[in-house]
Structures are given as structure tokens and as C-alpha cells.
Design a protein around this motif. Structure first.
Motif, PDB file in Angstrom:
ATOM      1  N   ILE A 174      13.644  38.140  -0.767  1.00 35.83           N
ATOM      2  CA  ILE A 174      12.302  38.671  -1.002  1.00 35.83           C
ATOM      3  C   ILE A 174      11.583  38.604   0.336  1.00 35.83           C
ATOM      4  CG2 ILE A 174      10.096  38.358  -2.159  1.00 35.83           C
ATOM      5  CD1 ILE A 174      11.566  37.127  -4.505  1.00 35.83           C
ATOM      6  N   LEU A 212      10.977  34.676  -8.322  1.00 44.09           N
ATOM      7  CA  LEU A 212       9.525  34.805  -8.511  1.00 44.09           C
ATOM      8  C   LEU A 212       8.992  33.918  -9.633  1.00 44.09           C
ATOM      9  CD1 LEU A 212       8.821  38.651  -8.142  1.00 44.09           C
ATOM     10  CD2 LEU A 212       8.340  36.831  -6.489  1.00 44.09           C
ATOM     11  N   CYS A 220      16.058  38.338  -7.557  1.00 44.27           N
ATOM     12  CA  CYS A 220      14.697  38.271  -7.026  1.00 44.27           C
ATOM     13  C   CYS A 220      13.692  37.932  -8.119  1.00 44.27           C
ATOM     14  CB  CYS A 220      14.327  39.591  -6.350  1.00 44.27           C
ATOM     15  SG  CYS A 220      15.166  39.866  -4.767  1.00 44.27           S
ATOM     16  N   ASN A 232      17.791  42.798  -8.170  1.00 39.79           N
ATOM     17  CA  ASN A 232      16.525  42.719  -8.897  1.00 39.79           C
ATOM     18  C   ASN A 232      16.501  41.506  -9.824  1.00 39.79           C
ATOM     19  OD1 ASN A 232      15.691  45.026  -7.593  1.00 39.79           O
ATOM     20  ND2 ASN A 232      16.198  46.394  -9.283  1.00 39.79           N
ATOM     21  N   ILE A 245       5.490  45.495  -5.900  1.00 37.64           N
ATOM     22  CA  ILE A 245       6.844  45.207  -5.429  1.00 37.64           C
ATOM     23  C   ILE A 245       7.600  46.507  -5.206  1.00 37.64           C
ATOM     24  CG2 ILE A 245       9.048  44.110  -6.005  1.00 37.64           C
ATOM     25  CD1 ILE A 245       7.419  42.288  -7.927  1.00 37.64           C
ATOM     26  N   PHE A 266      12.239  43.666  -2.499  1.00 34.27           N
ATOM     27  CA  PHE A 266      13.482  43.028  -2.912  1.00 34.27           C
ATOM     28  C   PHE A 266      14.626  43.631  -2.101  1.00 34.27           C
ATOM     29  CE2 PHE A 266      12.130  42.213  -7.641  1.00 34.27           C
ATOM     30  CZ  PHE A 266      11.192  41.298  -7.206  1.00 34.27           C
TER      31      PHE A 266
END
Length: 251
Positions: free
Chosen positions: A88, A124, A120, A117, A108, A158
């Protein structure tokens, strides 16, 4: 009718020629016609898979479960010493220093790369961010993700770590990795479909020996690999189970 080889759309563009070189090597090694078909995105590739148009695939970890469990593909080999990790990244001058600095509503930029994805999104979670309280803009490539971050169109991007490290030096200087995954055991792998299942063992042996052959070594270099390593079915099942665990979201 030649067999069809395809490659996960997240491979770096500078290795396009390498896959064509590999395809030529593969045809000679197998003494079979093999056609390389590259798809611009995951949706197009998955449509071809569902239509049984793919016989060999260098697949990302996320799609491996579907390929193995639903379409009967078998593992052949993976790149030696290479694991899939995600990054990231924010703009270099961003005030954000750690994930916990992020708040709901952030924008994003990402590709449609499913395993990146997923990784990432997990990274988060310490900021309590998810699909419901963030805005996602899908880009066709990682350079376009980088461009969106640099131009301030989004707050972060990402990236597949390999793709991030393959960006130009000028581009990377304008970005700053905020967090990098350290899973270590997730990787792309070459899988063979039902029509070529009887050549699985031969393919594994051929690929494992490439680094010892001068011509094979040159082909590996064009792909950005040091070697191919045989993947046992137990190893593939373990990785698929791990991806399932990472994907699972409790109600």
C-alpha cells in the motif's frame, strides 16, 4: 488444434516478450503446438477458463482455488525464491505515516488483481477500513495506479510488490510504501488443465531442469525468474486453504 497457454494479467509489462520466448521453448520441449493468449483483464481470462479454452496457466493465488477445485487443474511449478507480496503506497509528501492515520472516506486506486486487493484490504483492517467506508477506483494497470496517487486523484494505491518495484525510478521516488505484506508463502504457479494432465510430471521435470540448461537459463532470465520449483499437490492445497481463510469474513 494447439493447446492454449495464458498468464495472469498482473505480470509486469517488461516480461511480455519473455512469455513469448517461454512459449516457444515450451513447444519445443513438449513437441506440441502451444499458443500463448494474453488477456487484458481477469474477467476476460476467467471467461476463457470457464469456456475450457485454457490448458496451461501461470495463475495468481486467488484464482488457483477455482482452477484446481472447479476446473480440475493440477500444479506443475512455481518460480523459485519468489512470493507474492502487496504494497500500500501513498504520495511521497503525504502526511500519512502509518495505516492507523487513515480515516473513512479515503480514495483508493487499484487494479482488478484479486490476491493483491485481498492482501491490501487485510492490511487496512487496523484502521477499521473496508469496502463500505472507502472509495475504490479501478485502474487497468499498476502504472496507472501510481499516476493516480502521484497526481492526488486518490489517497493511496494497492500494488503487487513486484509491480511496484518495476516502476521507473522517477515514479517510485514520488511514492512511499506505507505498509508491505509479509506472508511469504503465497505465490503464482503454473497449472496444467485436464487435457494436459497426463504431461504434468514431465512438465514439472522439464521446468525444474531449466536453470541447468544454457538455453533454459536464458528463458528464465527473460521471465525474471531464477528457477522453477516443483509444486506438490499438498503444497497447492495448503495455499488454497490459506487464501480461503484470508477471504473468509465472519457474519
Amino acid at each position: 488444434m494447439p493447446f492454449q497457454l495464458t498468464v495472469s494479467p498482473d505480470f509486469t509489462p517488461d516480461h511480455i516478450s519473455g512469455w513469448y520466448i517461454f512459449n516457444t521453448w515450451l513447444q519445443k520441449a513438449l513437441d506440441e503446438g502451444v499458443h500463448l493468449e494474453l488477456y487484458n483483464n481477469f474477467n476476460d481470462q476467467r471467461s476463457a477458463i470457464q469456456s475450457d479454452q485454457v490448458d496451461l496457466i501461470y495463475a495468481n493465488p486467488y484464482d488457483a482455488a477455482m482452477l484446481v477445485r472447479e476446473k480440475g487443474f493440477l500444479p506443475v511449478a512455481r518460480p523459485g525464491g519468489v512470493a507474492d507480496e502487496a504494497i500500500i503506497a501513498v504520495r511521497d509528501d503525504s502526511s500519512t505515516q502509518v495505516v492507523e492515520d487513515l480515516s473513512s472516506g479515503i480514495r483508493i486506486a487499484a487494479t482488478d488483481d484479486p490476491d493483491v486487493n485481498l492482501m491490501c484490504a487485510i492490511m487496512l483492517e487496523p484502521a477499521e477500513l473496508n469496502a463500505e467506508n472507502t472509495q475504490r477506483e479501478e485502474k487497468e494497470s499498476y502504472p496507472l495506479v501510481a499516476k493516480a496517487v502521484i497526481q492526488g486523484q486518490v489517497d493511496l494505491g494497492f500494488f503487487l510488490a513486484e509491480a511496484f518495484n518495476s516502476l521507473s525510478g522517477v515514479t517510485r521516488k514520488q511514492l512511499r510504501p506505507l505498509v508491505t505484506s509479509q506472508i511469504h508463502i503465497i505465490h503464482h504457479a503454473l497449472l496444467v488443465g485436464p487435457k494436459l494432465a497426463h504431461r504434468q510430471q514431465q512438465l514439472s521435470e522439464l521446468l525444474a531442469g531449466m536453470s541447468e540448461d544454457p538455453k533454459g537459463s536464458g528463458v528464465l532470465q527473460s521471465l525474471g525468474f531464477d528457477s522453477w520449483v516443483k509444486v506438490e499437490e499438498e503444497e497447492m492445497e495448503f495455499m488454497i486453504d490459506l487464501m480461503d481463510t484470508l477471504t473468509y469474513q465472519p457474519a
